[in-house]
Motif scaffolding. Structure first.
Motif, PDB file in Angstrom:
ATOM      1  N   LYS A 186       0.821  -1.211   0.000  1.00 13.72           N
ATOM      2  CA  LYS A 186       0.000   0.000   0.000  1.00 13.72           C
ATOM      3  C   LYS A 186       0.856   1.262   0.000  1.00 13.72           C
ATOM      4  CE  LYS A 186      -3.928  -2.107   2.321  1.00 13.72           C
ATOM      5  NZ  LYS A 186      -4.827  -2.062   3.487  1.00 13.72           N
ATOM      6  N   GLY A 187       2.188   1.076  -0.050  1.00 12.55           N
ATOM      7  CA  GLY A 187       3.079   2.223  -0.134  1.00 12.55           C
ATOM      8  C   GLY A 187       3.717   2.638   1.176  1.00 12.55           C
ATOM      9  N   TYR A 188       3.439   1.922   2.245  1.00 10.52           N
ATOM     10  CA  TYR A 188       4.023   2.239   3.548  1.00 10.52           C
ATOM     11  C   TYR A 188       5.389   1.577   3.690  1.00 10.52           C
ATOM     12  CZ  TYR A 188      -0.641   3.768   4.909  1.00 10.52           C
ATOM     13  OH  TYR A 188      -1.843   4.403   4.983  1.00 10.52           O
ATOM     14  N   THR A 189       6.242   2.167   4.517  1.00 13.36           N
ATOM     15  CA  THR A 189       7.511   1.571   4.878  1.00 13.36           C
ATOM     16  C   THR A 189       7.444   1.218   6.359  1.00 13.36           C
ATOM     17  OG1 THR A 189       8.711   2.888   3.256  1.00 13.36           O
ATOM     18  CG2 THR A 189      10.002   1.958   5.065  1.00 13.36           C
ATOM     19  N   ILE A 190       7.670  -0.036   6.667  1.00 14.59           N
ATOM     20  CA  ILE A 190       7.683  -0.477   8.057  1.00 14.59           C
ATOM     21  C   ILE A 190       9.095  -0.260   8.578  1.00 14.59           C
ATOM     22  CG2 ILE A 190       7.336  -2.415   9.626  1.00 14.59           C
ATOM     23  CD1 ILE A 190       5.412  -3.572   7.457  1.00 14.59           C
ATOM     24  N   ILE A 191       9.243   0.693   9.469  1.00 17.43           N
ATOM     25  CA  ILE A 191      10.584   1.028   9.950  1.00 17.43           C
ATOM     26  C   ILE A 191      10.997   0.197  11.147  1.00 17.43           C
ATOM     27  CG2 ILE A 191      10.543   3.353   8.999  1.00 17.43           C
ATOM     28  CD1 ILE A 191       9.949   4.333  11.882  1.00 17.43           C
ATOM     29  N   ALA A 192      10.036  -0.340  11.900  1.00 16.71           N
ATOM     30  CA  ALA A 192      10.371  -1.157  13.069  1.00 16.71           C
ATOM     31  C   ALA A 192       9.324  -2.236  13.262  1.00 16.71           C
ATOM     32  CB  ALA A 192      10.464  -0.301  14.323  1.00 16.71           C
ATOM     33  N   ASN A 193       9.798  -3.417  13.555  1.00 19.38           N
ATOM     34  CA  ASN A 193       8.942  -4.546  13.868  1.00 19.38           C
ATOM     35  C   ASN A 193       9.353  -5.002  15.269  1.00 19.38           C
ATOM     36  OD1 ASN A 193       7.233  -6.699  13.773  1.00 19.38           O
ATOM     37  ND2 ASN A 193       8.401  -7.848  12.266  1.00 19.38           N
ATOM     38  N   ILE A 194       8.432  -4.938  16.212  1.00 21.01           N
ATOM     39  CA  ILE A 194       8.732  -5.191  17.621  1.00 21.01           C
ATOM     40  C   ILE A 194       7.868  -6.344  18.110  1.00 21.01           C
ATOM     41  CG2 ILE A 194       8.744  -4.186  19.932  1.00 21.01           C
ATOM     42  CD1 ILE A 194       8.823  -1.412  18.471  1.00 21.01           C
ATOM     43  N   GLY A 195       8.490  -7.294  18.797  1.00 19.71           N
ATOM     44  CA  GLY A 195       7.717  -8.399  19.323  1.00 19.71           C
ATOM     45  C   GLY A 195       8.465  -9.186  20.371  1.00 19.71           C
ATOM     46  N   ASN A 196       7.732  -9.990  21.120  1.00 25.29           N
ATOM     47  CA  ASN A 196       8.343 -10.817  22.156  1.00 25.29           C
ATOM     48  C   ASN A 196       8.480 -12.268  21.706  1.00 25.29           C
ATOM     49  OD1 ASN A 196       5.479 -11.188  22.314  1.00 25.29           O
ATOM     50  ND2 ASN A 196       5.748 -12.137  24.302  1.00 25.29           N
ATOM     51  N   LEU A 255       8.861 -11.505  14.295  1.00 20.31           N
ATOM     52  CA  LEU A 255       9.979 -10.801  13.685  1.00 20.31           C
ATOM     53  C   LEU A 255      10.491 -11.388  12.377  1.00 20.31           C
ATOM     54  CD1 LEU A 255      12.005 -10.324  16.980  1.00 20.31           C
ATOM     55  CD2 LEU A 255      10.313  -8.765  15.991  1.00 20.31           C
ATOM     56  N   VAL A 256      10.305 -12.668  12.139  1.00 22.61           N
ATOM     57  CA  VAL A 256      10.885 -13.295  10.952  1.00 22.61           C
ATOM     58  C   VAL A 256      10.104 -12.949   9.692  1.00 22.61           C
ATOM     59  CG1 VAL A 256      11.866 -15.212  12.247  1.00 22.61           C
ATOM     60  CG2 VAL A 256       9.588 -15.437  11.291  1.00 22.61           C
ATOM     61  N   GLY A 257      10.758 -13.092   8.561  1.00 23.94           N
ATOM     62  CA  GLY A 257      10.080 -12.910   7.281  1.00 23.94           C
ATOM     63  C   GLY A 257      10.353 -11.596   6.589  1.00 23.94           C
ATOM     64  N   GLY A 258      11.088 -10.710   7.245  1.00 18.30           N
ATOM     65  CA  GLY A 258      11.438  -9.452   6.587  1.00 18.30           C
ATOM     66  C   GLY A 258      10.302  -8.450   6.563  1.00 18.30           C
ATOM     67  N   HIS A 259      10.364  -7.556   5.588  1.00 21.53           N
ATOM     68  CA  HIS A 259       9.387  -6.484   5.397  1.00 21.53           C
ATOM     69  C   HIS A 259       9.394  -5.492   6.549  1.00 21.53           C
ATOM     70  CE1 HIS A 259       7.816  -8.391   1.816  1.00 21.53           C
ATOM     71  NE2 HIS A 259       7.809  -9.528   2.492  1.00 21.53           N
ATOM     72  N   ALA A 260      10.566  -5.242   7.100  1.00 21.01           N
ATOM     73  CA  ALA A 260      10.754  -4.210   8.129  1.00 21.01           C
ATOM     74  C   ALA A 260      12.219  -3.814   8.094  1.00 21.01           C
ATOM     75  CB  ALA A 260      10.385  -4.719   9.507  1.00 21.01           C
ATOM     76  N   GLU A 261      12.479  -2.519   8.285  1.00 20.73           N
ATOM     77  CA  GLU A 261      13.858  -2.065   8.255  1.00 20.73           C
ATOM     78  C   GLU A 261      14.655  -2.554   9.459  1.00 20.73           C
ATOM     79  OE1 GLU A 261      14.161   2.118   7.472  1.00 20.73           O
ATOM     80  OE2 GLU A 261      12.961   1.955   5.659  1.00 20.73           O
ATOM     81  N   ARG A 262      14.029  -2.613  10.627  1.00 21.47           N
ATOM     82  CA  ARG A 262      14.689  -3.091  11.845  1.00 21.47           C
ATOM     83  C   ARG A 262      13.723  -3.953  12.630  1.00 21.47           C
ATOM     84  NH1 ARG A 262      18.666   0.053  14.651  1.00 21.47           N
ATOM     85  NH2 ARG A 262      18.753  -1.846  15.878  1.00 21.47           N
ATOM     86  N   THR A 263      14.269  -4.906  13.374  1.00 25.56           N
ATOM     87  CA  THR A 263      13.454  -5.711  14.276  1.00 25.56           C
ATOM     88  C   THR A 263      14.005  -5.588  15.684  1.00 25.56           C
ATOM     89  OG1 THR A 263      14.779  -7.693  13.886  1.00 25.56           O
ATOM     90  CG2 THR A 263      12.833  -7.405  12.501  1.00 25.56           C
TER      91      THR A 263
END
Length: 53
Positions: free
Chosen positions: A19-29, A34-42
């Motif tokens: 949809k044109g968004y950039t995911i800059i951070a993926n945060i989780g416990n 976190l796996v699978g990419g599509h985020a600049e940082r995890t």
């Protein structure tokens, strides 16, 4: 089970990027957050003995 959850989360992040968004951070416990990419940082959070699950 974890492979399916991981694939679902990766697919959802890909849709957001589509949809044109950039995911800059993926945060989780959980690693499935976190796996699978599509985020600049995890960022992996501690699970605090299962209290966040």
């Amino acid at each position: 089970l974890f492979a399916e959850v991981s694939a679902y989360k990766t697919e959802q992040r890909a849709k957001i990027e589509g949809k044109g968004y950039t995911i800059i951070a993926n945060i989780g416990n959980n690693t499935t957050d976190l796996v699978g990419g599509h985020a600049e940082r995890t960022f992996k959070l501690p699970d605090y003995g299962g209290k966040l699950s």
